[in-house]
Motif scaffolding. Structure first.
Motif, mmCIF file in Angstrom:
data_model
loop_
_atom_site.group_PDB
_atom_site.id
_atom_site.type_symbol
_atom_site.label_atom_id
_atom_site.label_comp_id
_atom_site.label_asym_id
_atom_site.label_seq_id
_atom_site.Cartn_x
_atom_site.Cartn_y
_atom_site.Cartn_z
ATOM 1 N N ASN A 43 0.827 -1.214 0.000
ATOM 2 C CA ASN A 43 0.000 0.000 0.000
ATOM 3 C C ASN A 43 0.861 1.265 0.000
ATOM 4 O O ASN A 43 0.538 2.259 0.656
ATOM 5 N N ILE A 83 -3.146 -9.893 10.020
ATOM 6 C CA ILE A 83 -3.291 -8.579 9.412
ATOM 7 C C ILE A 83 -2.161 -7.681 9.905
ATOM 8 O O ILE A 83 -1.954 -7.511 11.108
ATOM 9 N N ASP A 87 -1.293 -3.697 5.705
ATOM 10 C CA ASP A 87 -2.598 -4.163 5.250
ATOM 11 C C ASP A 87 -3.714 -3.240 5.737
ATOM 12 O O ASP A 87 -4.727 -3.064 5.068
ATOM 13 N N ARG A 88 -3.529 -2.655 6.915
ATOM 14 C CA ARG A 88 -4.574 -1.838 7.548
ATOM 15 C C ARG A 88 -4.649 -0.417 7.022
ATOM 16 O O ARG A 88 -5.591 0.317 7.359
ATOM 17 N N HIS A 91 -7.969 0.795 5.487
ATOM 18 C CA HIS A 91 -9.041 0.756 6.488
ATOM 19 C C HIS A 91 -8.870 1.882 7.509
ATOM 20 O O HIS A 91 -9.855 2.510 7.930
ATOM 21 N N ASP A 106 -14.018 -6.529 2.770
ATOM 22 C CA ASP A 106 -13.193 -7.393 3.601
ATOM 23 C C ASP A 106 -11.929 -7.785 2.826
ATOM 24 O O ASP A 106 -11.910 -7.804 1.591
ATOM 25 N N TYR A 107 -10.896 -8.186 3.551
ATOM 26 C CA TYR A 107 -9.634 -8.555 2.907
ATOM 27 C C TYR A 107 -9.821 -9.752 1.966
ATOM 28 O O TYR A 107 -9.297 -9.765 0.854
ATOM 29 N N MET A 110 -11.435 -8.603 -1.156
ATOM 30 C CA MET A 110 -10.545 -7.736 -1.926
ATOM 31 C C MET A 110 -9.529 -8.549 -2.727
ATOM 32 O O MET A 110 -9.270 -8.290 -3.900
ATOM 33 N N PHE A 111 -8.959 -9.569 -2.084
ATOM 34 C CA PHE A 111 -7.897 -10.344 -2.719
ATOM 35 C C PHE A 111 -8.409 -11.613 -3.390
ATOM 36 O O PHE A 111 -7.610 -12.402 -3.896
ATOM 37 N N PHE A 118 -8.482 -14.180 7.660
ATOM 38 C CA PHE A 118 -7.743 -12.984 8.039
ATOM 39 C C PHE A 118 -8.006 -12.694 9.514
ATOM 40 O O PHE A 118 -9.146 -12.522 9.933
#
Length: 214
Positions: A43, A83, A87-88, A91, A106-107, A110-111, A118
């Motif tokens: 990210n 997590i 990753d956060r 959010h 949600d993760y 998303m992936f 997760f």
């Protein structure tokens, strides 16, 4: 359980050979559980720190990260994913902007990884696996007299044991699979070299790091 602990990926800035390395360790050790230790994605485009103005756009970085993560999902279709702080990021920014979590996917969605769970942390055979913000694993193990496995600290890799009258516990720093030559890792170019490695924990009693040949 024989647990394969996979280090920080920071997709799409992951070393190309790290997946093959982890698959070989998994096969050689006969692991039957997989835990990703966190920071699946970097990210970078949305970092709280400076970002590279010549780097990927938000959309392109995410597309590349999902493509990378799908390779891992194909190799390890069932796993726990701790997590991580990277990753956060999205959010956290949504929360700061006052956006309801119902607007944020949600993760797993998303992936496109429905087989992955997760979690903030997970305990297997009385060993706690977490990403590792704050204290390093050996110190957490000593403070709490329980075994810890974590990542986060890119240059750290190894196992430290602590013993008491009636118990012994370990703290394992897993290592990671980041590409230190990528622009997203430029902040660490003058620091210690990242430890490219993964870990295996057998029955909660034996902890071993495996370092990748460079």
């Amino acid at each position: 359980m024989k647990v394969l602990a996979i280090g920080d990926l920071h997709a799409p800035f992951t070393l190309k050979k790290y997946l093959r390395f982890c698959k070989n360790v998994d096969r050689r050790c006969g692991c039957n559980q997989v835990v990703f230790i966190g920071d699946l994605v970097d990210n970078h485009y949305s970092s709280f720190h400076e970002t590279d103005p010549d780097g990927f756009s938000a959309g392109e970085e995410l597309d590349r990260a999902i493509t990378e993560i799908q390779k891992w999902y194909k190799a390890f279709p069932e796993a726990y994913v701790c997590i991580g702080n990277h990753d956060r990021i999205v959010h956290r920014k949504a929360y700061s902007a006052g956006i309801s979590r119902r607007w944020v996917r949600d993760y797993g969605e998303m992936f496109d990884a429905p087989g992955w769970k997760f979690v903030e942390d997970v305990t297997i055979d009385d060993v706690r696996y977490c990403h590792g913000e704050g204290k390093k694993a050996p110190q957490k193990a000593k403070d709490n007299m329980r075994s810890y496995v974590q990542g986060h600290h890119h240059s750290e890799c190894g196992v430290v044991w602590h013993t008491g009258d009636n118990c012994r516990v370990f703290g394992m720093q897993v290592g990671n699979g980041i590409d230190r030559k990528s622009y997203a890792m430029a902040y660490g170019k003058h620091g210690p070299h990242p430890a490219i490695a993964c870990g295996v924990v057998e029955h909660g009693k034996v902890a071993t790091n495996y370092l990748m040949e460079l």
